[in-house]
Design an enzyme around this catalytic site. Structure first.
Site, PDB file in Angstrom:
ATOM      1  N   ASP A 149     -23.899 -10.968  41.811  1.00 39.55           N
ATOM      2  CA  ASP A 149     -22.766 -10.235  42.376  1.00 39.55           C
ATOM      3  C   ASP A 149     -21.495 -11.097  42.343  1.00 39.55           C
ATOM      4  O   ASP A 149     -21.515 -12.241  41.863  1.00 39.55           O
ATOM      5  CB  ASP A 149     -23.140  -9.828  43.811  1.00 39.55           C
ATOM      6  CG  ASP A 149     -22.573  -8.477  44.207  1.00 39.55           C
ATOM      7  OD1 ASP A 149     -21.552  -8.078  43.644  1.00 39.55           O
ATOM      8  OD2 ASP A 149     -23.152  -7.828  45.097  1.00 39.55           O
ATOM      9  N   ASP A 204     -19.439   0.564  43.749  1.00 41.00           N
ATOM     10  CA  ASP A 204     -20.787   1.030  44.115  1.00 41.00           C
ATOM     11  C   ASP A 204     -20.931   2.559  44.096  1.00 41.00           C
ATOM     12  O   ASP A 204     -20.032   3.287  44.533  1.00 41.00           O
ATOM     13  CB  ASP A 204     -21.150   0.547  45.520  1.00 41.00           C
ATOM     14  CG  ASP A 204     -21.359  -0.955  45.567  1.00 41.00           C
ATOM     15  OD1 ASP A 204     -21.058  -1.640  44.575  1.00 41.00           O
ATOM     16  OD2 ASP A 204     -21.824  -1.437  46.609  1.00 41.00           O
TER      17      ASP A 204
HETATM   18  C1  GLA Z   1     -22.271  -5.188  46.176  1.00 36.98           C
HETATM   19  C2  GLA Z   1     -22.986  -4.616  44.959  1.00 36.98           C
HETATM   20  C3  GLA Z   1     -24.113  -3.700  45.410  1.00 36.98           C
HETATM   21  C4  GLA Z   1     -25.082  -4.466  46.304  1.00 36.98           C
HETATM   22  C5  GLA Z   1     -24.344  -5.090  47.467  1.00 36.98           C
HETATM   23  C6  GLA Z   1     -25.227  -6.046  48.259  1.00 36.98           C
HETATM   24  O1  GLA Z   1     -21.609  -4.194  46.883  1.00 36.98           O
HETATM   25  O2  GLA Z   1     -22.089  -3.919  44.137  1.00 36.98           O
HETATM   26  O3  GLA Z   1     -24.786  -3.153  44.300  1.00 36.98           O
HETATM   27  O4  GLA Z   1     -25.722  -5.449  45.525  1.00 36.98           O
HETATM   28  O5  GLA Z   1     -23.209  -5.837  47.031  1.00 36.98           O
HETATM   29  O6  GLA Z   1     -24.545  -6.680  49.287  1.00 36.98           O
END
Ligand code: GLA
Length: 397
Positions: A149, A204
């Site tokens: 990430d 997301d």
């Molecule tokens: C980010 C990523 C998600 C997930 C969260 C976890 O938002 O884009 O897919 O992995 O972090 O904290």
């Protein structure tokens, strides 16, 4: 310059070249698996993960091609006095090696999540400054997939940060699929082909049709529109990743879950389910394990499907070229009304994207959700498509 100096320079050069590569040969088709984030967020533990691996097998998901069980954020709690990453000792009391062994014994593969910044998005220890040490730990535990990430990165540059982790994984010598997750912010499709095997293209995915939240999360149809134009960057070994599936997570109807799954398959997206596999309804199981839809996704040509055009304002026609000159078409009704189509193959289909299909050769038209041949290209395709539903066909000789 003496021979010894020349030799040292040559060795340095070779080692730089060797390090500057990702594991080739992995993810020749889009990775398939399951990830904990969409359904469980931080509520992860080894019992649930073991049960998910069991369910992956007993539900038929493994037979359908799903392979990776990936724990997302929150499995890690700290670093020890030597800087080694420490999994939560209560939630993962048997340790990651034991969990990896359990998952491998089922014929599945195991993935973990970390982050290029000093902390993960949920504030757990990140990988920054510990890349090589973490990669060695992952390799020693038997990890097969790493989602990385980009939270808490301050002034770090994404491309450089991901290259560092790629080199660390490579040096740890265990083949690991490397999943880049910087949400499309630095257009990873332009630089990540030799860095990772998949790269997120958007913020997301939310559990809804087209909702939006202020920090950027959005429903799957909006993600679809952002991912669609990036097709030319995808191919064997490097895929656009429009995020984990929300099918079966309780808000989307079965029809919407089916459309979501179909279009992710058509876009050659990684098929990472994000629901509770232990309690899937029969309808959701049937969606996620439709082998004929999955075959479109896993087609070895590795072409991302695209929106060809929009009919009648709200019916989109999507195309995915396949190997052996087969082709998949998906009529997607984005409207709130039933839409009737009367599709004349001769009129529309003789010259598709510069490629001539000889419709007079009468290709068979197989409906991949009804799982039967519904005609040939010699006759118009007539159908009523329900709101938010798809009609998905495969043409073959
Ligand atoms: C980010 C990523 C998600 C997930 C969260 C976890 O938002 O884009 O897919 O992995 O972090 O904290």
């Amino acid at each position: 310059m003496n021979m010894r100096t020349l030799f040292s320079i040559a060795m340095l050069f070779i080692s730089v070249i060797l390090n500057a590569q990702k594991f080739a040969g992995l993810a020749k088709t889009p990775p398939m698996g399951w990830n904990s984030w969409n359904k469980f967020a931080c509520n992860v533990d080894e019992k649930m993960i073991r049960e998910m691996a069991d369910a992956m097998v007993s539900s038929g998901m493994k037979d359908a091609g799903y392979e990776y069980i990936v724990i997302d954020d929150c499995w890690q709690v700290s670093r020890d006095e030597n800087g080694n990453i420490v999994p939560d000792p209560i939630r993962f009391s048997s340790g990651m090696k034991a969990l990896a062994d359990y998952i491998h014994a089922k014929g599945l593969k195991f993935g973990l999540y970390s982050c290029a910044g000093s902390k993960t998005c949920e504030g757990r220890p990140g990988g920054r400054g510990h890349e090589y040490q973490d990669a060695r730990a992952y390799a020693s535990w038997g990890i097969d997939y790493l989602k990385y990430d980009f939270c808490n990165t301050d002034a770090q540059k994404a491309e450089g940060a991901y290259k560092t982790m790629r080199d660390a994984l490579y040096e740890a010598k265990r083949p690991i699929v490397f999943s880049i997750c910087e949400w499309g912010s630095t257009e990873p499709w332009t630089w990540a082909k030799n860095v990772g095997h998949l790269w997120r293209t958007t913020s997301d995915i939310m559990n809804c049709w087209d909702c939006k939240v202020n920090w950027g999360g959005m429903g799957w149809t909006l993600i679809l529109d952002k991912n669609e134009p990036l097709g030319k960057y995808a191919g064997p070994g490097g895929w656009n990743d429009p995020d984990i599936l929300q099918a079966g997570n309780g808000v989307l109807t079965d029809v919407e879950s089916r459309s979501h799954f179909t279009l992710w398959s058509l876009m050659a997206a990684p098929l990472i389910s994000g629901n509770d596999l232990r309690s899937m309804t029969a309808a959701v199981k049937e969606i996620l394990t439709n082998k004929e839809i999955i075959a479109l996704n896993q087609d070895t040509l590795g072409k991302q499907g695209y929106r060809w055009w929009t009919l009648d304002g709200k019916i989109e026609l999507w195309i995915k070229p396949l190997s052996n000159n087969d082709v998949a078409l998906c009529f997607f009704n984005r409207s709130e009304e039933v839409k009737n189509i009367d599709f004349d193959w001769n009129r529309y289909f003789s010259n598709l994207n510069g490629k001539t299909y000889h419709v007079t050769d009468k290709m068979n038209v197989r409906d991949l959700w009804l799982k039967k041949i519904i005609g040939t290209t010699g006759n118009n395709l007539k159908a009523a498509i329900q709101p938010h539903d798809v009609l998905t066909v495969r043409l073959s000789k």
